[in-house]
Design a protein around this motif. Structure first.
Motif, PDB file in Angstrom:
ATOM      1  N   LEU A  34     -14.854  31.056 -16.522  1.00 28.00           N
ATOM      2  CA  LEU A  34     -13.747  30.293 -15.942  1.00 28.00           C
ATOM      3  C   LEU A  34     -12.433  31.022 -16.189  1.00 28.00           C
ATOM      4  CD1 LEU A  34     -14.862  26.684 -16.907  1.00 28.00           C
ATOM      5  CD2 LEU A  34     -15.021  27.793 -14.675  1.00 28.00           C
ATOM      6  N   LEU A  35     -11.676  31.210 -15.129  1.00 24.14           N
ATOM      7  CA  LEU A  35     -10.400  31.927 -15.254  1.00 24.14           C
ATOM      8  C   LEU A  35      -9.289  30.909 -15.046  1.00 24.14           C
ATOM      9  CD1 LEU A  35     -11.360  35.010 -13.062  1.00 24.14           C
ATOM     10  CD2 LEU A  35     -11.591  34.758 -15.527  1.00 24.14           C
ATOM     11  N   GLU A  36      -8.891  30.284 -16.142  1.00 19.66           N
ATOM     12  CA  GLU A  36      -7.943  29.189 -15.962  1.00 19.66           C
ATOM     13  C   GLU A  36      -6.536  29.469 -16.447  1.00 19.66           C
ATOM     14  OE1 GLU A  36     -10.538  26.287 -17.492  1.00 19.66           O
ATOM     15  OE2 GLU A  36     -11.161  25.633 -15.491  1.00 19.66           O
ATOM     16  N   ASP A  37      -6.424  30.055 -17.643  1.00 16.58           N
ATOM     17  CA  ASP A  37      -5.064  30.228 -18.187  1.00 16.58           C
ATOM     18  C   ASP A  37      -4.499  31.570 -17.779  1.00 16.58           C
ATOM     19  OD1 ASP A  37      -5.228  27.755 -19.422  1.00 16.58           O
ATOM     20  OD2 ASP A  37      -6.452  28.637 -21.011  1.00 16.58           O
ATOM     21  N   VAL A  38      -4.117  31.684 -16.513  1.00 13.83           N
ATOM     22  CA  VAL A  38      -3.693  32.991 -16.021  1.00 13.83           C
ATOM     23  C   VAL A  38      -2.167  33.082 -15.902  1.00 13.83           C
ATOM     24  CG1 VAL A  38      -5.849  33.447 -14.814  1.00 13.83           C
ATOM     25  CG2 VAL A  38      -3.996  32.240 -13.640  1.00 13.83           C
ATOM     26  N   GLY A  39      -1.486  31.952 -16.176  1.00 17.12           N
ATOM     27  CA  GLY A  39      -0.027  31.915 -16.054  1.00 17.12           C
ATOM     28  C   GLY A  39       0.625  32.983 -16.907  1.00 17.12           C
ATOM     29  N   ALA A  40       0.109  33.205 -18.112  1.00 18.02           N
ATOM     30  CA  ALA A  40       0.710  34.194 -19.019  1.00 18.02           C
ATOM     31  C   ALA A  40       0.626  35.603 -18.435  1.00 18.02           C
ATOM     32  CB  ALA A  40       0.007  34.139 -20.374  1.00 18.02           C
ATOM     33  N   ALA A  41      -0.349  35.830 -17.563  1.00 21.49           N
ATOM     34  CA  ALA A  41      -0.472  37.159 -16.933  1.00 21.49           C
ATOM     35  C   ALA A  41       0.412  37.244 -15.685  1.00 21.49           C
ATOM     36  CB  ALA A  41      -1.929  37.432 -16.575  1.00 21.49           C
ATOM     37  N   GLY A  42       1.179  36.178 -15.430  1.00 18.63           N
ATOM     38  CA  GLY A  42       2.070  36.173 -14.263  1.00 18.63           C
ATOM     39  C   GLY A  42       1.333  35.862 -12.968  1.00 18.63           C
ATOM     40  N   LEU A  43       0.201  35.151 -13.074  1.00 19.77           N
ATOM     41  CA  LEU A  43      -0.594  34.856 -11.887  1.00 19.77           C
ATOM     42  C   LEU A  43      -0.633  33.357 -11.609  1.00 19.77           C
ATOM     43  CD1 LEU A  43      -3.647  37.192 -12.675  1.00 19.77           C
ATOM     44  CD2 LEU A  43      -1.734  37.667 -11.126  1.00 19.77           C
ATOM     45  N   VAL A  44      -0.642  32.994 -10.320  1.00 21.19           N
ATOM     46  CA  VAL A  44      -0.809  31.583  -9.945  1.00 21.19           C
ATOM     47  C   VAL A  44      -1.938  31.507  -8.912  1.00 21.19           C
ATOM     48  CG1 VAL A  44       1.565  30.816 -10.351  1.00 21.19           C
ATOM     49  CG2 VAL A  44       0.984  31.826  -8.157  1.00 21.19           C
ATOM     50  N   PRO A  45      -2.674  30.384  -8.902  1.00 22.32           N
ATOM     51  CA  PRO A  45      -3.735  30.267  -7.899  1.00 22.32           C
ATOM     52  C   PRO A  45      -3.142  30.299  -6.492  1.00 22.32           C
ATOM     53  CG  PRO A  45      -3.931  28.549  -9.571  1.00 22.32           C
ATOM     54  CD  PRO A  45      -2.620  29.232  -9.804  1.00 22.32           C
ATOM     55  N   PHE A  46      -3.759  31.059  -5.608  1.00 23.21           N
ATOM     56  CA  PHE A  46      -3.269  31.160  -4.228  1.00 23.21           C
ATOM     57  C   PHE A  46      -3.665  29.913  -3.442  1.00 23.21           C
ATOM     58  CE2 PHE A  46      -4.802  32.221   0.109  1.00 23.21           C
ATOM     59  CZ  PHE A  46      -3.566  32.331   0.717  1.00 23.21           C
ATOM     60  N   GLN A  47      -2.704  29.316  -2.735  1.00 25.69           N
ATOM     61  CA  GLN A  47      -2.985  28.128  -1.918  1.00 25.69           C
ATOM     62  C   GLN A  47      -2.765  28.440  -0.439  1.00 25.69           C
ATOM     63  OE1 GLN A  47      -4.503  25.602  -2.878  1.00 25.69           O
ATOM     64  NE2 GLN A  47      -4.266  25.720  -5.097  1.00 25.69           N
ATOM     65  N   PRO A  48      -3.827  28.442   0.349  1.00 22.09           N
ATOM     66  CA  PRO A  48      -3.676  28.838   1.756  1.00 22.09           C
ATOM     67  C   PRO A  48      -3.012  27.786   2.634  1.00 22.09           C
ATOM     68  CG  PRO A  48      -5.970  28.288   1.284  1.00 22.09           C
ATOM     69  CD  PRO A  48      -5.235  28.214  -0.013  1.00 22.09           C
TER      70      PRO A  48
END
Ligand SMILES: C[S@@+](CC[C@H](N)C(=O)[O-])C[C@H]1O[C@@H](n2cnc3c(N)ncnc32)[C@H](O)[C@@H]1O
Length: 398
Positions: free
Chosen positions: A355-369
């Motif tokens: 599960l790749l959930e805490d990605v905010g610290a890497a400067g990433l946000v889930p893409f919403q189409p």
């Protein structure tokens, strides 16, 4: 690949999609059609409906659909024998067309139910004056497959069973999936154990949003399936793998592709390197997107126990979290990371996933189409292995 219906019949903006990879195909459709969608809904595993704001097409580029159908009626009907729009629709055809009926339902379809739908619609077609129209039956089940539809130029009517009602449509576009199979099988190095299919690779590239002329990176490139499809789509690509043999495999496959499909050699580059340290490997170069499948887990002979699954997933989770930071550093601002992660179904019937959930610290946000939030991970349906499934995440660099 052909449009199967006269254009006049396809100007309706409400479409039905028969999805090849379930939820993942739905995400692809929402991503590719994006702002042109006025509504979209995945009705069940292999069916979605969408409404477009225009009639400009665009679905020709979708790798994850089996069929695109135009909705003959705006909504489902209680009965199939009094659909006025169906009579109107039939008026566009010549006397002697081939036609078929494909019935879809979230439940198992009994043969008797399919026969009932078939005989009702056959009567409607005959009563509308088409005495010579030729009914083609499915080879098995209740669905006529795309290859047959295309080769025999069949008008394939779609019936969706929504609750107790029926929703009628007509297939007007089927993709040419054979070109993917050919590319997958003919290339010099075919390593099906680690490779995804060319078709799935194209779908993942569509999720990246990169257009012709853009550059993608696959930091776990293996034998180069994703890179090959990127080149076929007119993108440039960079492949990285820590295993020199894999880089040689990719090189052979890309050289073959460049030669047989006339792609300029300067469109790709390959490097041996560790993708948990991409900043060093890429030496300051940034890309428009990353599309990759880092790990599909070692081959296992039987359904794993919960303990074994947890151990396998824990080991690969480490590589995912280490490389996500490294990927975020080499993708341009606003660029996407499309990443496949494994999930295991245990003998107890539980799913254990990366599960790749805490990605905010890497400067990433889930893409919403679309404005409707898409819930990640996207799950891929119809896998050929029983206990390893693929999950897909799409992130955007903030
Ligand atoms: C599942 S395969 C990729 C398959 C590829 N999508 C294809 O279709 O051919 C994963 C690849 O990642 C490579 N790999 C594993 N760890 C790596 C790392 N830390 N850095 C770079 N490559 C790595 C492996 O050598 C392997 O070739």
């Amino acid at each position: 690949m052909p449009y199967l219906l006269p254009h006049s019949a396809t100007i309706n903006k409400k479409l039905m999609l028969v999805l090849a990879f379930g939820n993942l195909s739905y995400l692809e459709a929402c991503t590719v059609l994006g702002e042109r969608l006025s509504s979209s809904k995945q009705l069940w595993e292999d069916i979605a409906t969408i409404e477009l704001r225009d009639t400009k097409g665009g679905y020709e580029n979708l790798a994850g659909v089996h069929k695109v159908a135009v909705a003959i009626t705006p909504n489902p009907h209680a009965r199939l024998d009094d659909v006025k729009e169906f009579d109107d629709f039939l008026q566009g055809f010549d006397d002697d067309f081939n036609f078929s009926i494909s019935l879809y339902s979230p439940e198992t379809i009994e043969e008797t139910e399919y026969e009932e739908v078939l005989s009702t619609l056959l009567s409607v077609v005959r009563e509308a004056g088409f005495r010579k129209a030729n009914l083609v039956r499915p080879r098995k089940g209740s669905e006529v497959l795309t290859r047959e539809i295309a080769s025999r130029k069949i008008i394939d009517f779609i019936v969706l069973k929504v609750g107790e009602k029926y929703w009628l449509g007509a297939t007007f576009y089927v993709p040419d999936s054979q070109q993917f199979t050919m590319r997958s099988n003919e290339r010099p190095v075919v390593s099906s154990q680690i490779s995804i299919s060319s078709r799935l690779a194209k779908l993942l590239l569509n999720l990246s949003g990169v257009k012709k002329g853009g550059t993608i990176l696959d930091p776990f490139c293996g034998s180069g399936t994703i890179l090959s499809e990127a080149l076929m789509s007119g993108m440039s690509c960079i492949g990285v793998d820590r295993d020199k043999n894999r880089i040689d495999n990719s090189k052979q496959n890309l050289e073959w592709l460049a030669k047989t499909r006339k792609i300029p050699k300067q469109s790709y580059s390959l490097k041996v390197g560790d993708s948990t340290r991409l900043e060093a490997v890429m030496d300051g170069v940034q890309v428009d997107a990353i599309v990759t499948e880092p790990i599909l887990l070692p081959k296992i002979a039987a359904t794993p126990s919960l303990d074994k699954a947890r151990k396998l997933i824990r080991n690969s989770s480490r590589l995912y979290s280490e490389s996500l930071y490294s990927m975020a550093a080499v993708v341009r601002k606003g660029g996407r990371i499309v990443i496949v992660a494994p999930s295991l179904r245990t003998e107890e019937g539980r799913d254990v996933s990366v599960l790749l959930e805490d990605v905010g610290a890497a400067g990433l946000v889930p893409f919403q189409p679309t404005s409707e939030p898409f819930e990640y991970p996207a799950r891929m349906a119809h896998e050929n292995t029983r206990w390893v499934r693929r999950l897909v995440y799409v992130f955007e660099r903030a």
